[in-house]
Design an enzyme around this catalytic site. Structure first.
Site, PDB file in Angstrom:
ATOM      1  NE  ARG A   1     -11.204  -9.184  -2.644  1.00  0.00           N
ATOM      2  CZ  ARG A   1     -11.483  -8.161  -3.451  1.00  0.00           C
ATOM      3  NH1 ARG A   1     -11.818  -8.379  -4.714  1.00  0.00           N
ATOM      4  NH2 ARG A   1     -11.443  -6.930  -2.998  1.00  0.00           N
TER       5      ARG A   1
ATOM      6  CE  LYS B   1      -3.838  -2.026   2.646  1.00  0.00           C
ATOM      7  NZ  LYS B   1      -4.940  -1.688   1.716  1.00  0.00           N
TER       8      LYS B   1
END
Length: 494
Positions: free
Chosen positions: A345, A271
């Site tokens: 996920r 990130k």
């Protein structure tokens, strides 16, 4: 933590109590409550004069203070606005403001004229007490010198109020506060092991049993998707399972599943540095599950529930999963990993499919700070929900209305499932670029619940940051969805 330690019924009449502060509600266009009127002519004159001088009419969030040398040292008249427009969520907000007011005044205890707040109406006492607790919340654990520490520890309520409703509101307020604490702890302390220990502590309660699966067992248990994320972290990942058996032994359970990324660097797809510190909040889905678990452990509803959390860090180690890798989930589906920052996920894929397979639940709710895209769609006002079951969506929406925790359903049409099909594996962990990012993440999770009725909550916009309504904290984790979920569970018993 919530500093308020006790909320109790005071069986004395208003005229008999001794108090540092008595709070009475005042609706627009009404007159003084029976309780205040019963305190004698002097107090009535003093309060009426203060109302006249301040031109107080009972508008919402307005208040008048009156000081006295009698057994009640101070009376606060709290404006409630139009009585016909009062809601339980309004009362929750009012109560939180009262807790903060008492703290600022350095009061250790206060008394509430419950009848003046219309607390005899169904649901109002519970909501009011939730607000009292949430308004007393502060997160000061890492301050070396605490200044102006919250001082309010006890509140008594006079009037026709239910002790059971007070207890439920108190428990739920503290359960939300636990979820906030879990979200606010720093990642060097709040590790997967710490989350597992919290779960084990709660599971010492009646009818509960905890099972912790360590990362060393992931491969042999076919948690290939979860392990793909966990393998880059030095801190050991944990699959946390708590079984609650409060119902009939033959009843199928309801399941709650949470994403517990105690820190998310993004992995190899790292990130940007700005606000990466906020990625400690990436475990707020697990905080929902543990917050509800605390409420269940104390309130003991007559049903069976499975609580499941996938807890890990997502780190860019030399052994970390790479973009381009193909991994195999618990249910046998192969996944092409296009971005290691779409890791939540992948963790949930194995937890969801394991729970669906092993426990055959009648329904599953999962909670995750899953996509930044949900903030673009809904901001921080509502959590996004997606589901394979219109019936379970109705349950969620009913609980949302009851608790004031807003949700908005997004579609899961077949076209979105086509967006996650891979050319070289069964599915991929990204959809069609920047388009419908929240929905394609939901479509990915749908692949791992089979025919089980299921609803996914994307709480990335609501888990931390919102400062409204006023019972939300000034900063940090909100404990979103704990109250909503417990309401839904209770509705299933009726």
């Amino acid at each position: 933590m919530a500093r308020l330690k006790k909320v109790a019924v005071n069986n004395k009449s208003i005229s008999e109590i001794k108090s540092d502060l008595l709070v009475s509600g005042f609706f627009k266009g009404s007159s003084l409550s029976k309780g205040i009127k019963g305190m004698g002519d002097n107090m009535n004159v003093n309060v009426s004069n203060a109302i006249s001088i301040d031109k107080f009419k009972g508008d919402k969030n307005k208040r008048v203070s009156v000081y006295s040398g009698g057994s009640v040292k101070r009376v606060l008249i709290q404006g409630l606005g139009d009585k016909n427009k009062l809601t339980s969520d309004n009362l929750r907000a009012v109560a939180s403001n009262l807790s903060r007011y008492a703290n600022e005044a350095k009061l250790k205890s206060i008394d509430i004229d419950g009848d003046s707040f219309n607390l005899s109406k169904a649901g109002y006492t519970q909501a009011f007490v939730e607000g009292l607790v949430l308004g007393s919340y502060e997160f000061l654990e890492y301050k070396s010198k605490v200044k102006n520490e919250n001082s309010l520890t006890a509140i008594s309520i006079c009037g026709k109020v239910s002790k059971d409703d007070i207890n439920k509101g108190f428990v739920l307020g503290h359960s939300v506060s636990l979820a906030r604490d879990l979200g606010n702890h720093p990642p060097n302390i709040q590790t997967p092991t710490d989350l597992a220990n919290t779960a084990k502590g709660i599971a010492k309660a009646k009818n509960m049993k905890a099972t912790i699966i360590d990362v060393k067992d992931f491969e042999k248990m076919n948690f290939g998707s979860f392990y793909g994320v966990a393998r880059g972290a030095k801190t050991p990942a944990k699959m946390i399972i708590v079984e609650y058996k409060g119902g009939n032994s033959k009843d199928q359970p309801f399941a709650l599943v949470g994403k517990g990324l105690t820190f998310d660097s993004g992995g190899i797809s790292i990130k940007p540095s700005p606000k990466m510190d906020e990625m400690k909040f990436d475990m707020c889905g697990s905080a929902v599950v543990l917050g509800v678990m605390k409420a269940v452990s104390e309130l003991q509803p007559k049903m069976n529930i499975i609580f499941a959390v996938g807890a890990t860090e997502n780190m860019p180690d030399a052994d970390a999963m790479r973009p381009g890798d193909i991994i195999t989930a618990y249910n046998g589906k192969t996944i092409e990993v296009l971005n290691t920052d779409a890791e939540g996920r992948l963790v949930l894929a194995d937890v969801l499919s394991y729970v669906a397979d092993k426990y055959k639940p009648v329904g599953i709710l999962d909670f995750a700070t899953l996509t930044g895209a949900v903030l673009i769609a809904l901001g921080d006002r509502a959590s996004g929900i997606m589901s394979n079951s219109p019936e379970i969506v109705k349950e969620v929406q009913k609980a949302s209305k009851n608790t004031g925790e807003k949700v908005w359903e997004l579609p899961l049409w077949d076209e979105y499932s086509r967006d996650i099909k891979s050319k070289i594996a069964d599915i991929k962990n990204l959809g069609n670029g920047r388009l419908a990012g929240t929905i394609t993440a939901g479509a990915f999770l749908k692949e791992f619940v089979g025919d089980t009725p299921w609803c996914h909550f994307d709480i990335a916009g609501t888990a931390w940051g919102p400062k409204e309504p006023s019972y939300q904290p000034k900063s940090g984790a909100t404990g979103v969805a704990v109250r909503l979920v417990y309401d839904l569970l209770e509705n299933r018993l009726n």
